[in-house]
Design an enzyme around this catalytic site. Structure first.
Site, mmCIF file in Angstrom:
data_model
loop_
_atom_site.group_PDB
_atom_site.id
_atom_site.type_symbol
_atom_site.label_atom_id
_atom_site.label_comp_id
_atom_site.label_asym_id
_atom_site.label_seq_id
_atom_site.Cartn_x
_atom_site.Cartn_y
_atom_site.Cartn_z
ATOM 1 N N ASP A 27 -2.824 -0.382 -2.825
ATOM 2 C CA ASP A 27 -1.914 0.304 -1.915
ATOM 3 C C ASP A 27 -1.272 1.461 -2.673
ATOM 4 O O ASP A 27 -1.231 1.463 -3.909
ATOM 5 C CB ASP A 27 -0.859 -0.691 -1.425
ATOM 6 C CG ASP A 27 0.256 -0.022 -0.650
ATOM 7 O OD1 ASP A 27 -0.031 0.665 0.346
ATOM 8 O OD2 ASP A 27 1.434 -0.180 -1.052
ATOM 9 N N ASP A 29 1.955 3.912 -1.492
ATOM 10 C CA ASP A 29 3.412 4.056 -1.466
ATOM 11 C C ASP A 29 4.097 2.712 -1.722
ATOM 12 O O ASP A 29 3.865 1.742 -1.003
ATOM 13 C CB ASP A 29 3.861 4.619 -0.119
ATOM 14 C CG ASP A 29 3.397 6.052 0.070
ATOM 15 O OD1 ASP A 29 4.106 6.967 -0.370
ATOM 16 O OD2 ASP A 29 2.309 6.252 0.644
ATOM 17 N N ASP A 206 2.837 -3.803 -1.681
ATOM 18 C CA ASP A 206 4.268 -4.087 -1.799
ATOM 19 C C ASP A 206 4.933 -4.471 -0.488
ATOM 20 O O ASP A 206 5.960 -5.145 -0.480
ATOM 21 C CB ASP A 206 4.998 -2.860 -2.360
ATOM 22 C CG ASP A 206 5.111 -1.743 -1.338
ATOM 23 O OD1 ASP A 206 6.236 -1.337 -1.002
ATOM 24 O OD2 ASP A 206 4.068 -1.269 -0.858
#
Length: 264
Positions: A27, A29, A206
């Site tokens: 991932d 961001d 996240d």
């Protein structure tokens, strides 16, 4: 540095041992890059780009980005790399051979949803509407007091289109997107293709939007790694994006001190 996150109150100090048979999915961001107040206020430094390039070579090409961002933004962020990638939570996907798979058609009423979201954002300071080819994201990081209004409107507008749009809640963002794919389906699709097929999948994310990917990787007996701390399906965690970047540099064999001296 990286700990097991299952359960969150009893983390393990062990780290999944790196193997060159990994298929690494990352991932962007909040994972590779620190989250900024505005999506355009982020950048990838030379060291990170170098690490990703070397890791991709070490893994014989089995490294891909899995992001909510459109592919064109990913290419700009990580230039000159042109990595296999899934953008817009899997609605866009570029295979390892560079082939761009066709996207889904927009549902009836998508334009109306965009117009109504734009009007709402224009009337409220601190909001930002991110327009994507298959999604519309309202960021409220600068106006957290508007969260309930943003979510209520998004839930109502999701039903305006036919078929209904999927509401995806992230960190200070609500996104309405065309249904049909997610980060989990994107990872599963990559795992059916060369050079990912037959490898051990590892996904680092996240946000709650990454949980589909974690569940897919767990089902494939891989490693799901959370950046941060919260309830999650991931079995491992790393404290921050900064620590993740340091770990990836270590795996890639990038010398942090030499890069720091060169940039000083």
């Amino acid at each position: 540095m990286i700990r097991a996150a299952e359960p969150a109150t009893h983390p393990s100090s062990a780290l999944p041992k790196f193997s060159e048979d990994w298929a690494l999915f990352l991932d962007v961001d909040g994972s590779l890059l620190d989250i900024a107040e505005h999506p355009e206020a982020v950048s990838a430094d030379r060291q990170l780009v170098e690490s990703l390039g070397k890791l991709r070579s070490r893994l014989c090409g089995a490294l891909a980005l899995i992001s909510g961002r459109p592919l064109k933004e990913l290419d700009c962020l990580f230039a000159p790399l042109h990595l296999p990638a899934a953008g817009q939570h899997g609605l866009e996907r570029r295979m390892a051979n560079g082939r761009l798979l066709p996207g889904l058609e927009l549902p009836e009423g998508f334009a109306e949803v965009e117009a109504r979201l734009a009007l709402f954002v224009d009337r409220h300071a601190g909001l930002f509407l991110e327009r994507k080819s298959h999604g519309l994201a309202v960021h409220y990081r600068k106006a957290p007091e508007l969260e309930s209004e943003v979510l209520a409107l998004a839930e109502a507008l999701a039903r305006v289109s036919s078929p209904p749009l999927h509401l995806l809640r992230g960190k200070m963002v609500a996104e309405l997107r065309v249904p049909g794919h997610d980060k989990g389906t994107a990872i599963a699709a990559f795992m059916r293709e060369r050079p990912f097929a037959g490898r051990c999948p590892v996904f680092v994310g996240d946000d709650v939007t990454d949980e589909d990917g974690f569940e897919t990787v767990n089902a494939l007996n891989g490693h799901a790694i959370l950046v941060g701390a919260r309830t999650t399906a991931a079995r491992w965690s790393v404290a921050s994006a900064e620590r993740l970047r340091a770990w990836l540099s270590e795996l890639a064999g990038v010398n942090l001190s030499e890069n720091t001296r060169e940039e000083a």
